[in-house]
Design a protein around this motif. Structure first.
Motif, PDB file in Angstrom:
ATOM      1  N   GLY A   1       0.756  -1.243   0.000  1.00 35.03           N
ATOM      2  CA  GLY A   1       0.000   0.000   0.000  1.00 35.03           C
ATOM      3  C   GLY A   1       0.785   1.290   0.000  1.00 35.03           C
ATOM      4  N   VAL A   2       2.036   1.267  -0.393  1.00 37.59           N
ATOM      5  CA  VAL A   2       2.826   2.499  -0.373  1.00 37.59           C
ATOM      6  C   VAL A   2       2.331   3.482  -1.433  1.00 37.59           C
ATOM      7  N   ALA A   3       2.162   3.009  -2.651  1.00 37.90           N
ATOM      8  CA  ALA A   3       1.733   3.916  -3.731  1.00 37.90           C
ATOM      9  C   ALA A   3       0.329   4.447  -3.476  1.00 37.90           C
ATOM     10  N   THR A   4      -0.584   3.585  -3.047  1.00 33.36           N
ATOM     11  CA  THR A   4      -1.949   4.045  -2.802  1.00 33.36           C
ATOM     12  C   THR A   4      -1.981   5.053  -1.655  1.00 33.36           C
ATOM     13  N   THR A   5      -1.206   4.793  -0.619  1.00 34.67           N
ATOM     14  CA  THR A   5      -1.168   5.714   0.520  1.00 34.67           C
ATOM     15  C   THR A   5      -0.561   7.055   0.122  1.00 34.67           C
ATOM     16  N   CYS A   6       0.546   7.022  -0.586  1.00 32.41           N
ATOM     17  CA  CYS A   6       1.166   8.278  -1.037  1.00 32.41           C
ATOM     18  C   CYS A   6       0.194   9.063  -1.911  1.00 32.41           C
ATOM     19  N   ALA A   7      -0.529   8.362  -2.780  1.00 32.43           N
ATOM     20  CA  ALA A   7      -1.455   9.044  -3.687  1.00 32.43           C
ATOM     21  C   ALA A   7      -2.557   9.752  -2.919  1.00 32.43           C
ATOM     22  N   PHE A   8      -3.194   9.075  -1.970  1.00 37.66           N
ATOM     23  CA  PHE A   8      -4.296   9.753  -1.283  1.00 37.66           C
ATOM     24  C   PHE A   8      -3.804  10.830  -0.339  1.00 37.66           C
ATOM     25  N   LEU A   9      -2.612  10.674   0.212  1.00 32.06           N
ATOM     26  CA  LEU A   9      -2.074  11.746   1.055  1.00 32.06           C
ATOM     27  C   LEU A   9      -1.791  13.001   0.239  1.00 32.06           C
ATOM     28  N   VAL A  10      -1.233  12.814  -0.951  1.00 27.88           N
ATOM     29  CA  VAL A  10      -0.944  13.966  -1.809  1.00 27.88           C
ATOM     30  C   VAL A  10      -2.240  14.619  -2.291  1.00 27.88           C
ATOM     31  N   LEU A  11      -3.267  13.828  -2.552  1.00 21.15           N
ATOM     32  CA  LEU A  11      -4.557  14.413  -2.929  1.00 21.15           C
ATOM     33  C   LEU A  11      -5.150  15.197  -1.763  1.00 21.15           C
ATOM     34  N   PHE A  12      -4.951  14.724  -0.549  1.00 22.51           N
ATOM     35  CA  PHE A  12      -5.459  15.398   0.644  1.00 22.51           C
ATOM     36  C   PHE A  12      -4.759  16.743   0.849  1.00 22.51           C
ATOM     37  N   SER A  13      -3.429  16.751   0.762  1.00 22.54           N
ATOM     38  CA  SER A  13      -2.660  17.980   0.956  1.00 22.54           C
ATOM     39  C   SER A  13      -1.461  17.961   0.002  1.00 22.54           C
ATOM     40  N   PRO A  14      -1.660  18.465  -1.211  1.00 27.31           N
ATOM     41  CA  PRO A  14      -0.597  18.378  -2.218  1.00 27.31           C
ATOM     42  C   PRO A  14       0.754  18.921  -1.755  1.00 27.31           C
ATOM     43  N   LEU A  15       0.767  20.062  -1.108  1.00 26.35           N
ATOM     44  CA  LEU A  15       2.041  20.652  -0.699  1.00 26.35           C
ATOM     45  C   LEU A  15       2.658  19.890   0.461  1.00 26.35           C
ATOM     46  N   TRP A  16       1.965  19.824   1.586  1.00 29.82           N
ATOM     47  CA  TRP A  16       2.568  19.276   2.803  1.00 29.82           C
ATOM     48  C   TRP A  16       2.754  17.766   2.758  1.00 29.82           C
ATOM     49  N   CYS A  17       1.757  17.055   2.266  1.00 28.95           N
ATOM     50  CA  CYS A  17       1.937  15.605   2.163  1.00 28.95           C
ATOM     51  C   CYS A  17       2.853  15.262   0.990  1.00 28.95           C
ATOM     52  N   GLY A  18       2.882  16.134  -0.027  1.00 34.16           N
ATOM     53  CA  GLY A  18       3.874  15.963  -1.086  1.00 34.16           C
ATOM     54  C   GLY A  18       5.285  16.048  -0.528  1.00 34.16           C
ATOM     55  N   LEU A  19       5.485  16.978   0.409  1.00 33.74           N
ATOM     56  CA  LEU A  19       6.799  17.075   1.069  1.00 33.74           C
ATOM     57  C   LEU A  19       7.087  15.833   1.915  1.00 33.74           C
ATOM     58  N   CYS A  20       6.055  15.238   2.496  1.00 32.93           N
ATOM     59  CA  CYS A  20       6.240  13.994   3.264  1.00 32.93           C
ATOM     60  C   CYS A  20       6.725  12.873   2.345  1.00 32.93           C
ATOM     61  N   VAL A  21       6.149  12.795   1.146  1.00 34.40           N
ATOM     62  CA  VAL A  21       6.567  11.787   0.177  1.00 34.40           C
ATOM     63  C   VAL A  21       8.009  12.047  -0.258  1.00 34.40           C
ATOM     64  N   ILE A  22       8.354  13.309  -0.461  1.00 38.27           N
ATOM     65  CA  ILE A  22       9.739  13.651  -0.806  1.00 38.27           C
ATOM     66  C   ILE A  22      10.679  13.268   0.334  1.00 38.27           C
ATOM     67  N   ALA A  23      10.258  13.500   1.571  1.00 39.81           N
ATOM     68  CA  ALA A  23      11.077  13.101   2.729  1.00 39.81           C
ATOM     69  C   ALA A  23      11.310  11.594   2.714  1.00 39.81           C
ATOM     70  N   GLY A  24      10.291  10.832   2.355  1.00 44.62           N
ATOM     71  CA  GLY A  24      10.455   9.382   2.239  1.00 44.62           C
ATOM     72  C   GLY A  24      11.471   9.031   1.165  1.00 44.62           C
ATOM     73  N   GLY A  25      11.433   9.758   0.049  1.00 42.67           N
ATOM     74  CA  GLY A  25      12.422   9.537  -1.001  1.00 42.67           C
ATOM     75  C   GLY A  25      13.831   9.835  -0.537  1.00 42.67           C
ATOM     76  N   VAL A  26      13.984  10.881   0.263  1.00 46.02           N
ATOM     77  CA  VAL A  26      15.299  11.217   0.821  1.00 46.02           C
ATOM     78  C   VAL A  26      15.772  10.099   1.753  1.00 46.02           C
ATOM     79  N   VAL A  27      14.857   9.548   2.546  1.00 46.37           N
ATOM     80  CA  VAL A  27      15.211   8.440   3.446  1.00 46.37           C
ATOM     81  C   VAL A  27      15.709   7.245   2.632  1.00 46.37           C
TER      82      VAL A  27
END
Length: 146
Positions: A52-78
């Protein structure tokens, strides 16, 4: 597969947004959590599905494109820094708790917490292996000791 996961999440979220406009942006958390549960535990595969990583990232970004998008980027940095995909998956959902609370209040926080706990449960073994240095590292091609 990634495109399919993103499309099914987007479709479910947008259909729910059209059907339940009174939920506001919380509709993305409700619908996305449903999509992720269905993805992780599909009836037709005897409840054995993905993580469920892709599905979770997708709905989080839809919920808050900027802030949850940054969360996804933080995961990429990790992933880039550690190479451990399970750790990054949990970091994404843990980091999304704050924007979920900020923009969705208690209900948003609880829905995001459910997503975070679901992600943790699906990646627990990988996190334990990563802590022991036994998990395969992404982008490195082989197991490495920390």
């Amino acid at each position: 597969v990634l495109c399919g996961d993103l499309l099914k999440t987007g479709a479910a979220c947008w259909i729910c947004a059209a059907l339940f406009p009174g939920l506001g942006r919380l509709v993305y958390l409700w619908a996305g959590l449903g999509v992720t549960l269905g993805h992780n535990f599909p009836v037709w595969s005897r409840f054995r599905g993905g993580k469920g990583v892709a599905t979770t990232c997708a709905f989080l970004v839809l919920f808050s494109p900027l802030w949850c998008g940054l969360c996804v980027i933080a995961g990429g940095v990790v992933v880039l820094l550690t190479g451990y995909l399970p750790v990054a998956a949990v970091v994404i959902t843990a980091a999304a708790l704050l924007p979920a609370w900020q923009f969705g209040g208690t209900e948003g926080f609880l829905l995001a917490l459910c997503a975070a706990l679901l992600m943790l449960s699906r990646h627990y073994r990988g996190i334990v292996r990563a802590a022991k240095g036994e998990e395969r590292r992404a982008l490195r091609g082989k197991k490495e000791k920390v």
